[in-house]
Design a protein around this motif. Structure first.
Motif, mmCIF file in Angstrom:
data_model
loop_
_atom_site.group_PDB
_atom_site.id
_atom_site.type_symbol
_atom_site.label_atom_id
_atom_site.label_comp_id
_atom_site.label_asym_id
_atom_site.label_seq_id
_atom_site.Cartn_x
_atom_site.Cartn_y
_atom_site.Cartn_z
ATOM 1 N N SER A 4 77.904 55.670 48.936
ATOM 2 C CA SER A 4 78.370 55.910 49.767
ATOM 3 C C SER A 4 77.739 57.951 49.381
ATOM 4 O O SER A 4 76.859 57.584 49.071
ATOM 5 C CB SER A 4 79.517 55.533 48.635
ATOM 6 O OG SER A 4 80.141 54.979 48.524
ATOM 7 N N GLU A 5 78.399 58.266 49.974
ATOM 8 C CA GLU A 5 78.243 59.810 49.687
ATOM 9 C C GLU A 5 78.306 60.146 47.997
ATOM 10 O O GLU A 5 79.378 59.920 47.791
ATOM 11 C CB GLU A 5 79.394 60.525 51.482
ATOM 12 C CG GLU A 5 79.290 62.206 51.076
ATOM 13 C CD GLU A 5 78.583 62.659 52.228
ATOM 14 O OE1 GLU A 5 76.807 61.472 52.771
ATOM 15 O OE2 GLU A 5 78.908 63.332 52.166
ATOM 16 N N GLY A 6 77.617 60.708 48.171
ATOM 17 C CA GLY A 6 78.103 61.948 46.783
ATOM 18 C C GLY A 6 76.771 60.771 45.876
ATOM 19 O O GLY A 6 76.987 61.506 44.512
ATOM 20 N N VAL A 7 76.303 60.243 46.320
ATOM 21 C CA VAL A 7 74.937 59.656 45.439
ATOM 22 C C VAL A 7 73.980 60.002 45.238
ATOM 23 O O VAL A 7 73.434 60.227 44.036
ATOM 24 C CB VAL A 7 75.765 57.611 45.100
ATOM 25 C CG1 VAL A 7 74.433 57.198 44.387
ATOM 26 C CG2 VAL A 7 77.313 57.266 44.966
ATOM 27 N N LEU A 8 73.057 59.799 46.171
ATOM 28 C CA LEU A 8 72.280 59.994 46.509
ATOM 29 C C LEU A 8 71.124 61.762 45.953
ATOM 30 O O LEU A 8 71.998 62.679 46.562
ATOM 31 C CB LEU A 8 71.408 59.166 47.912
ATOM 32 C CG LEU A 8 71.935 58.235 48.081
ATOM 33 C CD1 LEU A 8 70.990 57.711 49.748
ATOM 34 C CD2 LEU A 8 70.973 57.218 47.149
ATOM 35 N N GLU A 158 67.024 57.707 37.662
ATOM 36 C CA GLU A 158 66.370 56.170 36.670
ATOM 37 C C GLU A 158 67.603 55.541 36.353
ATOM 38 O O GLU A 158 67.836 54.106 36.178
ATOM 39 C CB GLU A 158 65.487 56.965 35.554
ATOM 40 C CG GLU A 158 65.031 55.528 34.717
ATOM 41 C CD GLU A 158 64.788 56.632 32.980
ATOM 42 O OE1 GLU A 158 64.512 55.837 31.880
ATOM 43 O OE2 GLU A 158 64.252 57.394 33.064
ATOM 44 N N ALA A 159 68.545 56.357 36.314
ATOM 45 C CA ALA A 159 69.514 55.377 35.605
ATOM 46 C C ALA A 159 70.128 54.736 36.742
ATOM 47 O O ALA A 159 71.434 54.169 36.446
ATOM 48 C CB ALA A 159 71.200 56.695 35.942
ATOM 49 N N PHE A 160 70.047 54.967 38.203
ATOM 50 C CA PHE A 160 70.457 53.288 39.016
ATOM 51 C C PHE A 160 69.436 52.192 39.045
ATOM 52 O O PHE A 160 69.949 51.575 40.251
ATOM 53 C CB PHE A 160 69.773 54.690 40.653
ATOM 54 C CG PHE A 160 71.007 55.321 40.527
ATOM 55 C CD1 PHE A 160 72.663 54.634 40.558
ATOM 56 C CD2 PHE A 160 70.614 56.499 40.666
ATOM 57 C CE1 PHE A 160 73.682 56.365 40.482
ATOM 58 C CE2 PHE A 160 71.762 57.947 40.432
ATOM 59 C CZ PHE A 160 73.104 57.408 40.621
ATOM 60 N N GLN A 161 67.985 51.998 38.296
ATOM 61 C CA GLN A 161 67.934 50.999 37.977
ATOM 62 C C GLN A 161 68.203 49.567 38.062
ATOM 63 O O GLN A 161 68.212 48.760 39.262
ATOM 64 C CB GLN A 161 66.594 51.139 37.053
ATOM 65 C CG GLN A 161 65.298 51.439 37.870
ATOM 66 C CD GLN A 161 64.311 51.581 36.408
ATOM 67 O OE1 GLN A 161 64.159 51.147 35.745
ATOM 68 N NE2 GLN A 161 63.441 52.537 36.881
ATOM 69 N N SER B 85 71.596 51.713 32.513
ATOM 70 C CA SER B 85 70.004 52.220 32.771
ATOM 71 C C SER B 85 70.179 53.383 32.534
ATOM 72 O O SER B 85 68.394 53.969 32.254
ATOM 73 C CB SER B 85 69.556 51.741 34.591
ATOM 74 O OG SER B 85 70.397 51.538 34.507
ATOM 75 N N ALA B 86 71.043 54.240 32.577
ATOM 76 C CA ALA B 86 70.488 55.733 31.918
ATOM 77 C C ALA B 86 70.446 55.896 30.605
ATOM 78 O O ALA B 86 71.122 55.668 30.253
ATOM 79 C CB ALA B 86 72.424 56.265 31.822
ATOM 80 N N LEU B 106 77.373 60.464 34.112
ATOM 81 C CA LEU B 106 77.216 60.952 35.181
ATOM 82 C C LEU B 106 77.824 59.695 36.427
ATOM 83 O O LEU B 106 78.227 59.830 37.191
ATOM 84 C CB LEU B 106 75.314 59.816 35.701
ATOM 85 C CG LEU B 106 74.844 59.431 37.203
ATOM 86 C CD1 LEU B 106 74.794 61.017 38.027
ATOM 87 C CD2 LEU B 106 73.477 59.476 36.621
ATOM 88 N N ALA B 107 78.215 58.270 35.871
ATOM 89 C CA ALA B 107 79.109 57.475 36.469
ATOM 90 C C ALA B 107 80.808 58.574 37.244
ATOM 91 O O ALA B 107 81.154 58.330 37.716
ATOM 92 C CB ALA B 107 79.624 56.030 36.122
#
Lengths: 202, 252
Positions: A4-8, A158-161, B85-86, B106-107
């Motif tokens: 989605s838009e807004g994630v990367l 890191e949060a997206f691992q 994972s954050a 963050l979510a």
């Protein structure tokens, strides 16, 4: 398969946009005006194919078929996928503008790579070799797309691992189905209309 | 199979009356800060502005809500996985994994941004009929071949979908029931193969017909694109809102 838009993050988005622009430029340069109607109508067929849901156990998955798209369109896969993503935004409001590049690359780059790599097998007169080429091309293209999506997420932070690993694992059964469908389609086309496979833009 | 119609592009709201080029430019200007801001205040501002635009474009509520739910399936997925994972202060533990406060924040930020982007796409891009979109993109300087590809791909979507449905109906009439089996996948592959063969042949006929009518590779747009004062005002307002989001990001 899209993000989605807004994630990367900005560097990932920029990298995707630059790579997509380069791929689309190559695809458009090799696509002369005479081939546009053909490429467009085959792209419509692939768009329709991507709406087909096939049963997988208790649930269903939709086909991606970027391996087969690469095998048939070659470098034109880049503009074809960009157009498909634009149409998805208009028809279903999926995706967005800044992720357009990343989403194009995650699907088109494996398509072009795998189709180039397995071209001798795909065009083989021998049915078994053609089926093997189709399976490898179809499954590897989707597998690599899964890896690219996971890398785009991991590159963002890191949060997206965990999310990246989950997407990658969910993608694995689809890899096998895509391989089987692509193999059967390649053998079918080899018998019925081999020029569809042999005139890809390499 | 979902319908390929674009009901959202038909309407006579204030947004629909804007020049498609102005809508695309506004969307471009608005998308960049929405995608890039990293704090809640500008994301909320973006969401509010996009919601305002959406209200102005007056989409069909049922369709809009279904699409909104589909987009938020992905945000639900983020709410499950991102906080696991954050790094940060744990709210609770799930086996060896900690669900963190920072991850949840963050979510939330991503949810705001994803929804702002979705509302903006719905208001500004889905309100453009695809034939107009091709012309507007060409007028904005995108490669002619790409716009041509877009227009023709869209033009034949419906034809090819009908063709596929005919093939599928024929398969069902012969007793085909989709299951999780090699037979099912092979059957779908052959249906697709046949669809590609038919598309290939159709493309040849279409191309010949185009040549007969004097096609030289140029594509002429019949849509009359006109830029009025309202369009200039709209692009200026988009620039102002983007600037406001950047300012809010600086202050946060």
């Amino acid at each position: 398969m899209h993000i989605s838009e807004g994630v990367l993050s900005a560097p990932v988005l920029l990298g995707g946009a630059v790579a997509a622009a380069a791929g689309v430029a190559v695809g458009l340069r090799r696509l002369n005006h005479d081939r546009i109607p053909q490429t467009a109508i085959l792209s419509s067929a692939f768009f329709v194919a991507s709406l087909i849901h096939v049963p997988v156990g208790f649930t269903s998955a939709h086909l991606i078929l970027n391996g087969l798209l690469g095998a048939i369109l070659g470098w034109a896969a880049f503009p074809a996928i960009l157009v498909a993503l634009l149409l998805q935004a208009v028809l279903f409001q999926f995706g967005g503008l800044t992720v357009l590049g990343v989403n194009t690359v995650t699907m088109a780059l494996p398509a072009v790579l795998c189709a180039g790599l397995f071209r001798p097998l795909l065009l083989s007169q021998n049915t078994r070799r053609a089926a093997l080429g189709g399976f490898l091309c179809g499954s590897l293209a989707v597998f690599l797309s899964g890896i690219l999506v996971a890398l785009a997420l991991i590159g963002t932070g890191e949060a997206f691992q965990t999310a990246a690993v989950a997407i990658f694992l969910a993608n694995l059964p689809i890899t096998v189905i895509e391989g089987v469908v692509t193999a059967a389609a390649v053998v079918f086309l080899g018998h019925v209309k081999p020029e569809i496979l042999s005139s890809a833009l390499t | 199979m979902p319908g390929l119609d674009t009901p959202l592009s038909r309407g006579d709201s204030l947004v629909h009356r804007l020049d498609p080029r102005a809508r695309l430019l506004g969307f471009l200007v608005f998308s960049l800060p929405v995608a890039l801001v990293q704090s809640q205040a500008p994301a909320l501002l973006g969401l509010a502005l996009a919601a305002l635009l959406l209200l102005l474009s007056r989409p069909a509520p049922g369709l809009f809500l279904r699409r909104l739910a589909a987009v938020n399936l992905f945000t639900a997925f983020l709410w499950v996985f991102v906080p696991l994972s954050a790094p940060g202060q744990a709210l609770f533990h799930l086996g060896p994994l900690a669900y963190t406060r920072e991850g949840a924040a963050l979510a939330l930020l991503l949810t705001l941004k994803i929804n702002a982007a979705f509302l903006a796409v719905t208001a500004l891009v889905a309100s453009i009929a695809p034939p107009e979109l091709g012309c507007a993109l060409q007028a904005l300087g995108l490669p002619e071949k790409l716009c041509h590809l877009l227009l023709m791909t869209h033009r034949y979507l419906f034809v090819i979908q009908r063709e596929y449905q005919r093939l599928f109906t024929a398969a069902r009439a012969r007793g085909f029931v989709p299951r999780t089996s090699g037979h099912t996948y092979r059957t779908f592959a052959w249906l697709l193969g046949m669809l590609l063969v038919k598309s290939w042949d159709r493309a040849e006929r279409v191309h010949q017909a185009m040549l007969c009518r004097g096609f030289t590779g140029r594509f002429y747009c019949l849509t009359d694109l006109r830029c009025r004062a309202a369009d200039v005002l709209f692009v200026a307002a988009s620039l102002a809102s983007a600037a406001a989001m950047v300012l809010a990001e600086r202050l946060a």
